[in-house]
Enzyme design. Structure first.
Site, PDB file in Angstrom:
ATOM      1  N   ASP A   1       0.799  -1.564   0.275  1.00  0.00           N
ATOM      2  CA  ASP A   1      -0.195  -0.272   0.161  1.00  0.00           C
ATOM      3  C   ASP A   1       0.785   0.955  -0.039  1.00  0.00           C
ATOM      4  O   ASP A   1       0.438   2.115  -0.633  1.00  0.00           O
ATOM      5  CB  ASP A   1      -0.847  -0.337   1.154  1.00  0.00           C
ATOM      6  CG  ASP A   1      -2.101  -0.709   0.911  1.00  0.00           C
ATOM      7  OD1 ASP A   1      -2.056  -1.583  -0.406  1.00  0.00           O
ATOM      8  OD2 ASP A   1      -2.553  -0.745   1.992  1.00  0.00           O
ATOM      9  N   GLY A   2       2.426   1.397   0.564  1.00  0.00           N
ATOM     10  CA  GLY A   2       2.926   2.704   1.117  1.00  0.00           C
ATOM     11  C   GLY A   2       3.480   2.710  -0.621  1.00  0.00           C
ATOM     12  O   GLY A   2       3.877   3.928  -1.207  1.00  0.00           O
TER      13      GLY A   2
ATOM     14  N   ASN B   1      -3.603   8.443   2.232  1.00  0.00           N
ATOM     15  CA  ASN B   1      -4.399   8.245   3.662  1.00  0.00           C
ATOM     16  C   ASN B   1      -5.095   8.893   4.847  1.00  0.00           C
ATOM     17  O   ASN B   1      -5.853   9.336   5.302  1.00  0.00           O
ATOM     18  CB  ASN B   1      -3.908   6.862   4.238  1.00  0.00           C
ATOM     19  CG  ASN B   1      -3.399   5.641   3.371  1.00  0.00           C
ATOM     20  OD1 ASN B   1      -4.783   5.341   2.830  1.00  0.00           O
ATOM     21  ND2 ASN B   1      -2.776   4.471   4.104  1.00  0.00           N
TER      22      ASN B   1
ATOM     23  N   SER C   1      -6.001   2.243  13.814  1.00  0.00           N
ATOM     24  CA  SER C   1      -4.840   1.944  15.116  1.00  0.00           C
ATOM     25  C   SER C   1      -5.144   2.844  16.471  1.00  0.00           C
ATOM     26  O   SER C   1      -4.738   1.924  17.321  1.00  0.00           O
ATOM     27  CB  SER C   1      -3.359   1.753  14.414  1.00  0.00           C
ATOM     28  OG  SER C   1      -3.365   0.911  13.815  1.00  0.00           O
TER      29      SER C   1
END
Length: 293
Positions: A72-73, A146, A192
Protein backbone atom coordinates in the site's frame (compact mmCIF):
# COMPACT_ATOMS: atom_id res chain seq x y z
CA UNK A 1 -8.08 -4.00 -24.70
CA UNK A 2 -7.98 -1.01 -27.04
CA UNK A 3 -8.54 1.46 -24.22
CA UNK A 4 -5.30 0.35 -22.49
CA UNK A 5 -2.53 0.58 -25.08
CA UNK A 6 0.18 2.24 -22.98
CA UNK A 7 0.71 0.56 -19.62
CA UNK A 8 2.92 2.06 -16.92
CA UNK A 9 4.67 -0.15 -14.37
CA UNK A 10 5.67 1.03 -10.90
CA UNK A 11 7.34 -1.22 -8.31
CA UNK A 12 8.69 -1.10 -4.81
CA UNK A 13 12.48 -1.00 -4.58
CA UNK A 14 14.56 -3.52 -2.63
CA UNK A 15 12.05 -6.33 -2.99
CA UNK A 16 12.90 -9.57 -4.78
CA UNK A 17 9.23 -10.59 -4.84
CA UNK A 18 8.34 -7.38 -6.68
CA UNK A 19 10.96 -8.16 -9.33
CA UNK A 20 9.49 -11.65 -9.76
CA UNK A 21 6.04 -10.15 -10.40
CA UNK A 22 7.40 -7.50 -12.77
CA UNK A 23 9.17 -10.16 -14.84
CA UNK A 24 5.90 -12.04 -15.07
CA UNK A 25 3.79 -9.00 -15.99
CA UNK A 26 6.10 -7.45 -18.61
CA UNK A 27 6.19 -10.36 -21.13
CA UNK A 28 2.51 -11.01 -20.40
CA UNK A 29 1.68 -7.47 -21.56
CA UNK A 30 4.15 -7.47 -24.44
CA UNK A 31 2.66 -10.68 -25.86
CA UNK A 32 -0.61 -8.78 -26.15
CA UNK A 33 1.01 -6.05 -28.21
CA UNK A 34 0.84 -3.44 -25.46
CA UNK A 35 3.42 -0.70 -24.97
CA UNK A 36 5.00 -1.02 -21.53
CA UNK A 37 6.60 2.00 -19.86
CA UNK A 38 8.51 1.45 -16.63
CA UNK A 39 9.13 3.86 -13.78
CA UNK A 40 12.68 5.19 -14.05
CA UNK A 41 13.32 4.29 -10.40
CA UNK A 42 13.09 0.56 -11.16
CA UNK A 43 14.41 0.61 -14.74
CA UNK A 44 17.65 -1.21 -13.86
CA UNK A 45 15.73 -4.08 -12.26
CA UNK A 46 14.13 -4.99 -15.60
CA UNK A 47 16.76 -3.61 -17.99
CA UNK A 48 16.85 -6.83 -20.05
CA UNK A 49 13.47 -5.97 -21.60
CA UNK A 50 14.70 -2.70 -23.13
CA UNK A 51 11.61 -0.82 -22.00
CA UNK A 52 10.99 2.90 -22.28
CA UNK A 53 11.61 4.55 -18.91
CA UNK A 54 9.74 7.53 -17.53
CA UNK A 55 9.48 9.67 -14.43
CA UNK A 56 6.42 8.68 -12.44
CA UNK A 57 4.77 12.06 -12.94
CA UNK A 58 5.13 11.83 -16.72
CA UNK A 59 3.39 8.46 -16.71
CA UNK A 60 0.22 10.32 -15.88
CA UNK A 61 0.46 12.12 -19.21
CA UNK A 62 1.48 9.17 -21.42
CA UNK A 63 -0.15 6.04 -19.94
CA UNK A 64 -3.69 4.70 -20.22
CA UNK A 65 -3.27 2.68 -17.02
CA UNK A 66 -0.55 2.30 -14.39
CA UNK A 67 0.03 -1.01 -12.59
CA UNK A 68 1.64 -0.64 -9.16
CA UNK A 69 3.45 -3.71 -7.79
CA UNK A 70 4.25 -3.56 -4.09
CA UNK A 71 2.46 -2.72 -0.89
CA UNK A 72 0.00 0.00 0.00
CA UNK A 73 2.90 2.37 0.68
CA UNK A 74 4.08 2.04 -2.91
CA UNK A 75 0.60 2.81 -4.18
CA UNK A 76 0.27 5.79 -1.82
CA UNK A 77 3.38 7.36 -3.34
CA UNK A 78 2.16 6.71 -6.87
CA UNK A 79 -1.31 8.04 -6.09
CA UNK A 80 -0.04 11.46 -5.07
CA UNK A 81 1.86 11.81 -8.36
CA UNK A 82 -0.79 10.33 -10.67
CA UNK A 83 -4.08 11.67 -9.27
CA UNK A 84 -3.87 15.02 -11.11
CA UNK A 85 -3.75 13.19 -14.46
CA UNK A 86 -6.81 10.97 -13.90
CA UNK A 87 -4.94 7.89 -15.13
CA UNK A 88 -6.48 4.71 -13.62
CA UNK A 89 -4.25 2.73 -11.23
CA UNK A 90 -4.28 -1.03 -10.61
CA UNK A 91 -2.53 -2.49 -7.55
CA UNK A 92 -0.75 -5.85 -7.30
CA UNK A 93 -0.03 -6.76 -3.68
CA UNK A 94 3.55 -7.61 -2.79
CA UNK A 95 3.39 -6.03 0.65
CA UNK A 96 1.64 -6.84 3.91
CA UNK A 97 -2.01 -5.83 4.33
CA UNK A 98 -2.83 -4.77 0.78
CA UNK A 99 -6.02 -2.75 1.25
CA UNK A 100 -5.22 -0.79 -1.92
CA UNK A 101 -3.15 -3.34 -3.84
CA UNK A 102 -5.82 -6.01 -3.89
CA UNK A 103 -4.62 -8.40 -6.65
CA UNK A 104 -2.67 -11.34 -5.20
CA UNK A 105 0.54 -12.52 -6.96
CA UNK A 106 -0.95 -15.91 -7.87
CA UNK A 107 -3.85 -14.22 -9.69
CA UNK A 108 -1.95 -11.44 -11.42
CA UNK A 109 -2.25 -12.65 -15.03
CA UNK A 110 -5.87 -13.71 -14.60
CA UNK A 111 -6.96 -10.42 -13.06
CA UNK A 112 -5.00 -8.20 -15.46
CA UNK A 113 -6.63 -10.10 -18.31
CA UNK A 114 -10.05 -9.32 -16.86
CA UNK A 115 -9.17 -5.63 -16.66
CA UNK A 116 -7.82 -5.54 -20.21
CA UNK A 117 -11.07 -7.15 -21.40
CA UNK A 118 -13.15 -4.47 -19.68
CA UNK A 119 -14.27 -6.51 -16.68
CA UNK A 120 -13.47 -4.08 -13.86
CA UNK A 121 -14.84 -1.27 -11.74
CA UNK A 122 -13.28 2.11 -10.97
CA UNK A 123 -13.46 3.78 -7.57
CA UNK A 124 -12.69 7.46 -7.18
CA UNK A 125 -10.73 7.97 -3.96
CA UNK A 126 -10.16 11.54 -2.78
CA UNK A 127 -6.91 12.86 -1.35
CA UNK A 128 -6.35 15.71 1.09
CA UNK A 129 -3.88 18.59 0.88
CA UNK A 130 -2.08 20.10 3.85
CA UNK A 131 -0.59 23.61 3.85
CA UNK A 132 1.61 25.00 6.63
CA UNK A 133 1.98 28.77 7.01
CA UNK A 134 4.14 30.75 9.46
CA UNK A 135 3.19 34.36 10.07
CA UNK A 136 1.18 34.24 6.87
CA UNK A 137 4.00 32.86 4.72
CA UNK A 138 4.08 29.32 3.28
CA UNK A 139 6.44 26.86 4.97
CA UNK A 140 5.52 23.61 3.24
CA UNK A 141 2.73 21.54 1.77
CA UNK A 142 1.89 17.93 0.99
CA UNK A 143 -0.85 15.60 -0.19
CA UNK A 144 -2.16 12.37 1.33
CA UNK A 145 -4.40 9.54 0.20
CA UNK A 146 -4.52 8.02 3.68
CA UNK A 147 -3.90 10.65 6.32
CA UNK A 148 -2.28 13.86 7.46
CA UNK A 149 -0.86 13.60 10.97
CA UNK A 150 0.26 16.29 13.42
CA UNK A 151 2.72 14.59 15.77
CA UNK A 152 5.59 15.48 18.16
CA UNK A 153 8.37 14.30 15.86
CA UNK A 154 11.35 12.83 17.70
CA UNK A 155 10.33 14.14 21.13
CA UNK A 156 7.80 12.39 23.37
CA UNK A 157 5.95 15.49 24.58
CA UNK A 158 2.35 16.62 24.37
CA UNK A 159 1.36 19.16 21.72
CA UNK A 160 -1.09 21.94 22.46
CA UNK A 161 -3.17 23.13 19.49
CA UNK A 162 -6.49 24.70 18.49
CA UNK A 163 -8.82 23.07 15.97
CA UNK A 164 -11.22 24.96 13.69
CA UNK A 165 -13.70 23.38 11.26
CA UNK A 166 -15.06 25.67 8.54
CA UNK A 167 -13.84 28.62 10.61
CA UNK A 168 -15.73 27.50 13.72
CA UNK A 169 -13.72 26.90 16.87
CA UNK A 170 -13.90 23.26 18.03
CA UNK A 171 -11.43 22.85 20.90
CA UNK A 172 -7.99 23.42 22.38
CA UNK A 173 -6.31 20.09 22.90
CA UNK A 174 -3.23 18.70 24.60
CA UNK A 175 -2.28 15.35 23.09
CA UNK A 176 0.37 13.51 21.11
CA UNK A 177 -1.25 14.98 18.01
CA UNK A 178 -4.12 14.54 15.60
CA UNK A 179 -4.79 12.11 12.73
CA UNK A 180 -6.86 13.55 9.86
CA UNK A 181 -7.85 10.58 7.68
CA UNK A 182 -9.79 9.99 4.49
CA UNK A 183 -12.11 6.97 4.10
CA UNK A 184 -9.21 5.23 2.34
CA UNK A 185 -7.01 5.92 5.36
CA UNK A 186 -9.63 4.85 7.90
CA UNK A 187 -8.24 1.28 7.74
CA UNK A 188 -4.65 2.45 8.23
CA UNK A 189 -3.07 4.44 11.09
CA UNK A 190 -6.40 5.99 12.02
CA UNK A 191 -7.75 2.52 12.82
CA UNK A 192 -4.80 1.84 15.13
CA UNK A 193 -5.61 5.10 16.92
CA UNK A 194 -9.21 4.05 17.63
CA UNK A 195 -10.88 5.67 14.62
CA UNK A 196 -13.88 4.17 12.81
CA UNK A 197 -13.74 2.19 9.57
CA UNK A 198 -15.38 4.21 6.80
CA UNK A 199 -16.56 2.81 3.48
CA UNK A 200 -14.37 4.15 0.64
CA UNK A 201 -17.36 5.75 -1.10
CA UNK A 202 -18.15 8.00 1.86
CA UNK A 203 -17.50 11.70 1.37
CA UNK A 204 -16.18 12.25 4.88
CA UNK A 205 -13.05 12.90 6.92
CA UNK A 206 -12.31 11.53 10.39
CA UNK A 207 -10.28 13.37 13.02
CA UNK A 208 -8.68 11.05 15.59
CA UNK A 209 -6.88 12.51 18.65
CA UNK A 210 -3.65 10.72 19.54
CA UNK A 211 -3.49 9.92 23.26
CA UNK A 212 -5.40 13.06 24.34
CA UNK A 213 -4.91 14.42 27.84
CA UNK A 214 -8.63 14.06 28.56
CA UNK A 215 -10.99 11.08 28.44
CA UNK A 216 -13.70 13.11 26.68
CA UNK A 217 -11.73 13.55 23.44
CA UNK A 218 -13.13 11.21 20.82
CA UNK A 219 -12.86 10.82 17.02
CA UNK A 220 -15.05 13.18 14.99
CA UNK A 221 -16.38 12.41 11.50
CA UNK A 222 -17.02 15.53 9.39
CA UNK A 223 -18.13 16.31 5.84
CA UNK A 224 -15.40 15.67 3.27
CA UNK A 225 -15.64 19.18 1.84
CA UNK A 226 -14.88 21.13 5.00
CA UNK A 227 -11.72 23.15 5.54
CA UNK A 228 -9.83 22.26 8.69
CA UNK A 229 -7.46 24.61 10.44
CA UNK A 230 -5.03 23.58 13.16
CA UNK A 231 -3.18 26.33 15.03
CA UNK A 232 -0.08 25.18 16.90
CA UNK A 233 -0.19 26.87 20.30
CA UNK A 234 2.46 29.53 20.92
CA UNK A 235 3.15 27.94 24.32
CA UNK A 236 4.59 24.76 22.81
CA UNK A 237 8.25 24.24 23.65
CA UNK A 238 8.79 21.70 20.89
CA UNK A 239 8.52 21.79 17.10
CA UNK A 240 5.81 19.33 16.00
CA UNK A 241 5.75 17.69 12.57
CA UNK A 242 3.09 17.32 9.90
CA UNK A 243 3.31 14.00 8.06
CA UNK A 244 1.45 13.11 4.85
CA UNK A 245 0.99 9.35 4.37
CA UNK A 246 4.17 8.89 6.40
CA UNK A 247 6.17 9.85 3.31
CA UNK A 248 6.23 13.67 3.31
CA UNK A 249 7.25 15.55 6.45
CA UNK A 250 7.00 19.26 7.35
CA UNK A 251 8.54 20.63 10.55
CA UNK A 252 6.27 23.19 12.25
CA UNK A 253 6.93 25.84 14.89
CA UNK A 254 4.77 27.28 17.67
CA UNK A 255 2.21 29.61 16.11
CA UNK A 256 2.12 27.86 12.72
CA UNK A 257 -1.24 27.38 10.99
CA UNK A 258 -1.99 24.09 9.24
CA UNK A 259 -4.84 24.10 6.70
CA UNK A 260 -6.23 20.80 5.43
CA UNK A 261 -8.81 20.38 2.67
CA UNK A 262 -9.84 17.96 -0.05
CA UNK A 263 -7.65 17.80 -3.14
CA UNK A 264 -9.55 18.79 -6.32
CA UNK A 265 -8.32 15.74 -8.29
CA UNK A 266 -9.14 12.17 -7.27
CA UNK A 267 -7.30 8.89 -7.64
CA UNK A 268 -9.00 6.51 -10.10
CA UNK A 269 -8.45 3.08 -8.56
CA UNK A 270 -9.21 0.00 -10.68
CA UNK A 271 -10.63 -3.16 -9.08
CA UNK A 272 -11.45 -6.52 -10.68
CA UNK A 273 -15.17 -7.32 -10.57
CA UNK A 274 -14.53 -9.79 -7.74
CA UNK A 275 -13.38 -6.98 -5.40
CA UNK A 276 -15.47 -6.63 -2.24
CA UNK A 277 -14.60 -4.10 0.46
CA UNK A 278 -16.12 -6.14 3.27
CA UNK A 279 -14.36 -9.32 2.16
CA UNK A 280 -11.12 -7.33 2.19
CA UNK A 281 -11.85 -6.26 5.77
CA UNK A 282 -12.59 -9.86 6.74
CA UNK A 283 -9.35 -11.19 5.29
CA UNK A 284 -7.05 -8.33 6.27
CA UNK A 285 -8.44 -7.57 9.73
CA UNK A 286 -9.32 -11.11 10.76
CA UNK A 287 -13.07 -10.62 11.01
CA UNK A 288 -15.06 -13.78 11.61
CA UNK A 289 -16.51 -15.61 8.61
CA UNK A 290 -19.91 -17.29 8.44
CA UNK A 291 -20.37 -20.40 10.55
CA UNK A 292 -19.29 -23.49 8.65
CA UNK A 293 -16.78 -21.65 6.43
Amino acid sequence: MDQFKNIGLVGRLNSSSVVVSLKLIIPFLQERGLNVIVDRAIGELVSEYGLQESALRLMGESCDMVIVVGGDGTLLGAARELAPYKVPVLGVNRGNLGFLTDITPDQVCEKITEVLEGRYTIENRFLIDAFVRRKGLPVGEGSALNEVILHPGKTARLIRFDLYIEGEYVYNQRSDGLIVATPTGSTAYSLSGGGPIMHPRLDAIVLVPMFPHTLSSRPIVVDGNVELKIVVDERNETFPNVSCDGQTNIVCAPGDVITIRKKPQKLRLIHPLSYNFYETCRSKLGWGAKLGE
